[in-house]
Design a protein around this motif. Structure first.
Motif, PDB file in Angstrom:
ATOM      1  N   ALA A 120      -2.303 -15.333  13.615  1.00 22.91           N
ATOM      2  CA  ALA A 120      -1.531 -16.452  13.966  1.00 22.91           C
ATOM      3  C   ALA A 120      -1.985 -17.843  12.873  1.00 22.91           C
ATOM      4  O   ALA A 120      -1.743 -18.958  13.172  1.00 22.91           O
ATOM      5  CB  ALA A 120      -1.919 -17.273  15.306  1.00 22.91           C
ATOM      6  N   ALA A 176      -0.078 -21.342  13.015  1.00 20.01           N
ATOM      7  CA  ALA A 176       0.388 -21.898  14.299  1.00 20.01           C
ATOM      8  C   ALA A 176      -0.379 -23.025  14.766  1.00 20.01           C
ATOM      9  O   ALA A 176       0.264 -24.015  15.238  1.00 20.01           O
ATOM     10  CB  ALA A 176      -0.278 -20.662  15.267  1.00 20.01           C
ATOM     11  N   THR A 177      -1.534 -23.398  14.046  1.00 23.75           N
ATOM     12  CA  THR A 177      -2.213 -24.646  14.366  1.00 23.75           C
ATOM     13  C   THR A 177      -2.952 -25.157  13.114  1.00 23.75           C
ATOM     14  O   THR A 177      -3.280 -24.077  12.367  1.00 23.75           O
ATOM     15  CB  THR A 177      -3.285 -24.449  15.391  1.00 23.75           C
ATOM     16  OG1 THR A 177      -4.449 -23.939  15.133  1.00 23.75           O
ATOM     17  CG2 THR A 177      -2.625 -24.019  16.602  1.00 23.75           C
ATOM     18  N   ARG A 209      -6.659 -23.456  12.655  1.00 20.41           N
ATOM     19  CA  ARG A 209      -6.283 -22.164  12.384  1.00 20.41           C
ATOM     20  C   ARG A 209      -6.162 -21.867  10.719  1.00 20.41           C
ATOM     21  O   ARG A 209      -6.641 -21.172  10.046  1.00 20.41           O
ATOM     22  CB  ARG A 209      -5.545 -21.647  13.080  1.00 20.41           C
ATOM     23  CG  ARG A 209      -5.341 -19.986  13.316  1.00 20.41           C
ATOM     24  CD  ARG A 209      -4.773 -19.725  14.419  1.00 20.41           C
ATOM     25  NE  ARG A 209      -5.173 -19.970  15.678  1.00 20.41           N
ATOM     26  CZ  ARG A 209      -5.959 -19.099  16.479  1.00 20.41           C
ATOM     27  NH1 ARG A 209      -5.742 -17.715  15.953  1.00 20.41           N
ATOM     28  NH2 ARG A 209      -6.581 -19.250  17.475  1.00 20.41           N
ATOM     29  N   SER A 248     -10.465 -27.408  19.208  1.00 21.69           N
ATOM     30  CA  SER A 248     -10.031 -27.975  18.070  1.00 21.69           C
ATOM     31  C   SER A 248      -8.336 -27.505  17.827  1.00 21.69           C
ATOM     32  O   SER A 248      -7.792 -28.305  16.878  1.00 21.69           O
ATOM     33  CB  SER A 248     -10.579 -27.333  16.747  1.00 21.69           C
ATOM     34  OG  SER A 248     -10.395 -25.939  16.723  1.00 21.69           O
ATOM     35  N   GLU A 249      -7.987 -26.723  18.625  1.00 22.50           N
ATOM     36  CA  GLU A 249      -6.457 -26.346  18.602  1.00 22.50           C
ATOM     37  C   GLU A 249      -5.728 -26.092  19.738  1.00 22.50           C
ATOM     38  O   GLU A 249      -4.569 -26.031  19.610  1.00 22.50           O
ATOM     39  CB  GLU A 249      -6.443 -25.051  17.614  1.00 22.50           C
ATOM     40  CG  GLU A 249      -7.070 -23.794  18.318  1.00 22.50           C
ATOM     41  CD  GLU A 249      -6.642 -22.517  17.604  1.00 22.50           C
ATOM     42  OE1 GLU A 249      -6.061 -22.476  16.824  1.00 22.50           O
ATOM     43  OE2 GLU A 249      -7.053 -21.446  18.398  1.00 22.50           O
ATOM     44  N   SER A 265      -2.587 -28.281  20.007  1.00 23.52           N
ATOM     45  CA  SER A 265      -1.317 -27.698  19.074  1.00 23.52           C
ATOM     46  C   SER A 265      -0.599 -26.389  19.894  1.00 23.52           C
ATOM     47  O   SER A 265       0.428 -26.367  19.912  1.00 23.52           O
ATOM     48  CB  SER A 265      -1.852 -27.362  17.744  1.00 23.52           C
ATOM     49  OG  SER A 265      -2.250 -28.354  16.989  1.00 23.52           O
ATOM     50  N   PHE A 266      -1.679 -25.535  20.523  1.00 22.59           N
ATOM     51  CA  PHE A 266      -1.281 -24.363  21.075  1.00 22.59           C
ATOM     52  C   PHE A 266      -0.252 -24.591  22.197  1.00 22.59           C
ATOM     53  O   PHE A 266       0.656 -24.075  22.320  1.00 22.59           O
ATOM     54  CB  PHE A 266      -2.428 -23.451  21.326  1.00 22.59           C
ATOM     55  CG  PHE A 266      -2.311 -22.217  20.578  1.00 22.59           C
ATOM     56  CD1 PHE A 266      -1.167 -21.273  20.635  1.00 22.59           C
ATOM     57  CD2 PHE A 266      -3.316 -21.851  19.560  1.00 22.59           C
ATOM     58  CE1 PHE A 266      -1.063 -20.335  19.829  1.00 22.59           C
ATOM     59  CE2 PHE A 266      -3.312 -20.832  18.647  1.00 22.59           C
ATOM     60  CZ  PHE A 266      -2.300 -20.104  18.997  1.00 22.59           C
ATOM     61  N   LEU A 272       3.262 -25.187  21.512  1.00 21.82           N
ATOM     62  CA  LEU A 272       4.082 -23.991  21.178  1.00 21.82           C
ATOM     63  C   LEU A 272       4.161 -23.265  22.407  1.00 21.82           C
ATOM     64  O   LEU A 272       5.213 -22.488  22.330  1.00 21.82           O
ATOM     65  CB  LEU A 272       3.188 -22.889  20.199  1.00 21.82           C
ATOM     66  CG  LEU A 272       2.871 -23.635  18.668  1.00 21.82           C
ATOM     67  CD1 LEU A 272       1.865 -22.630  18.139  1.00 21.82           C
ATOM     68  CD2 LEU A 272       4.241 -23.906  17.988  1.00 21.82           C
TER      69      LEU A 272
END
Lengths: 275, 275, 275
Positions: free
Chosen positions: A99, A102-103, A106, C52-53, C56-57, C60
């Motif tokens: 992924a 995706a962020t 990442r 941390s993400e 953002s996830f 989506l």
């Protein structure tokens, strides 16, 4: 001309004889299937991620796999230290940039890991395009529906820039060192219906590169993809010729990975050379 | 004379009636198979590791399992606090020292846990020899290819020094309290091809010791190994008498653990006494 | 009158067409089965938990699942931030309060998450009664042997107070918005013998609510439970009419979730209205 099925079978046989220890720092979803996939191929899995012991473990291992799937801050340090140690000890290591794109967290971690010089990078078209675009190659956006061939030019550019092997999974797998490109035609759509199959084949790549040696990383990557793909083709259909459901396919995939003999691989492996 | 299959069957029946809650602090690879193994034996799994709640969970549980497989710094505190609490509440707890001896961090954690007084320790020959050598017993190096019998003298010394039960898994399992030693002849080589089978049988030991009581920990450990081994023997071969692949073996192992009846155990359990 | 099997089949078809991305912050035990369950239903799983993400996830994703099973301090922050983000972006999110009431740390985390306004809460009778009693409803103690119907009054009170859907799993599943209550009669006792089946159906609820829309969350929850229950009924019995063991049941459950066609669902779905 591509690689022969005989060469795939010989490398699998070598893996079963040498029993390489593959250290896996991987996501939580994939651990069970990945460990069983390595065992079926004759390799030994070691799932060890902690920064307090990854250096010692890489010393014992024949190859390292780093998969960023279930990214955690406290795992990132272990991933980087393990990759650094593998580089220092000249042991092969394989990156699975799950992924990527995706962020921001990442993508940033994948960038850091890429800078540590993986021997092989394997991802789907979107992930490879996201990785490639970090270095300046242009991308027309990340879309998981991209076929693997569409990512081939960027995969070649990434491989050339990084000096590594890049593999793009898809209906046809693309494997390239930037100059030479191999195409692997094995596999089955059911692989998309079972979680962690992509992660598991990346671990197989690490095992195969360990026994083939780093100069043969291009070929070893293609052989691992072909072996996994042949097992999937055989597992996908039941005795009556019906396509299986994903539950029984997953079970049979492990059976086939374990039971596949040389003769079966010789005839079924389909690795061509891109023209 | 050893233990009878009837005794194995009776203890399994007791486990199914009493439904002991087994708290498992275990590695990520093993969680699915371990939880399903406990359910098949009639026990209730509870996977809880956090230092913020292990004390409360040990209060609810009938037994505790600590497995250091995927060692993490932040889990180590939970492991120690849980073991300490089990000791304080006089509840049985079982240690699985996965890959003890492979790295200093791992060996150090196992040493700390051993100091907290496990009721039972189960490992393979290499792990038990590494553990034993921490206390001064000499070892000629750690080698996972050691047969379990080779570790028997060190297992006895470790059990005597620790005042606990030590079980060494192998083609023949060795179970000892330092004075008496039982040998369990059940099992199948396919168990080596499926990840987390060793971890799962350790959880079964915790369940069986919980229902048998701590004075019967030696016997309960042997019964758990025999029960798991009989299920493996039955699962290894298909209807046509062919040895299964590891994927279908894993599935059938859970079926057999659940479906095994007393009569089948009575005749198949093979627990002898070392002479 | 209840909901028709035709409506269950239509919603499943919609899920397969729209392929919703379901972000799962879930326990380690459940990840493999949950991801494969979502794939079988045509949804896309994304297991991402890191603080941390997660923001953002969630951007989506079409829906979020939060399951507190293997509670960790460092995951709690990610759970809360993800839930907060889902609320801010008006995306549905589903809470699975595993073992709420068992320890203070767990109960406290569930309380914090509940305050962030889940769209749906699914648990067994004990968990729902523990959650409900946090808000003042009286409980006669938490006992996992409570049948789901016994929890129905507290489930209705909890749903009314929270302004959300509450589902209580059991031999009959109770689904309520505080005013209307649906009863789902599908399922099979073997589901109790396989770990993570409850967790997995909660992820399915998230997928179904994502495609049905939040106004249809009551119906979508019942449809997800019926679909999963029908697949379990079909998976529980082998070709010879014998009840399977839990290993093969788990395999067949995934097959059935994937292969079930509309006609089969139309006749088997049993969703009634409480009178």
């Amino acid at each position: 001309m591509g690689l022969t099925g005989r060469a795939t079978a010989l490398l699998l046989e070598k893996c079963r004889e040498e029993n390489p220890l593959v250290q896996c720092i991987t996501n939580f979803v994939s651990m069970d299937l990945m460990a069983n996939t390595l065992l079926a191929a004759g390799a030994s899995p070691a799932m060890a991620h902690s920064i307090s012991e990854v250096e010692s473990f890489v010393e014992l291992a024949s190859a390292l796999l780093v998969n960023v799937g279930t990214l955690s801050e406290d795992w990132a340090g272990g991933m980087k230290l393990a990759a650094l140690t593998a580089g220092r000890l000249r042991k092969p290591w394989v990156l699975d940039p799950v992924a990527c794109g995706a962020t921001p967290a990442r993508t940033s971690l994948c960038k850091d890991l890429m800078a540590l010089g993986p021997t092989v990078i394997r991802g789907n078209a979107s992930e490879i395009m996201a990785l490639a675009s970090l270095g300046g190659e242009r991308t027309r956006g990340v879309d998981s529906s991209h076929p693997s061939e569409a990512a081939a030019p960027m995969a070649r550019a990434l491989a050339a820039r990084q000096g590594c092997i890049v593999a793009v999974s898809g209906a046809v797998d693309v494997v390239t060192d930037g100059t030479r490109t191999l195409l692997v035609g094995n596999g089955h759509p059911l692989l998309q219906k079972v979680t962690a199959t992509g992660c598991s084949v990346t671990a197989l790549i690490a095992a195969f590169v360990a026994v083939a040696g780093p100069e043969q990383a291009l070929e070893a990557t293609a052989h691992a993809l072909a072996y996994f793909g042949v097992a999937a083709e055989r597992a996908a259909v039941d005795e009556a010729g019906q396509v299986r459901g994903p539950g029984s396919f997953r079970v049979k995939l492990l059976d086939e990975l374990d039971l596949l003999c040389a003769a079966q691989l010789v005839h079924a492996s389909r690795i061509g050379r891109s023209t």
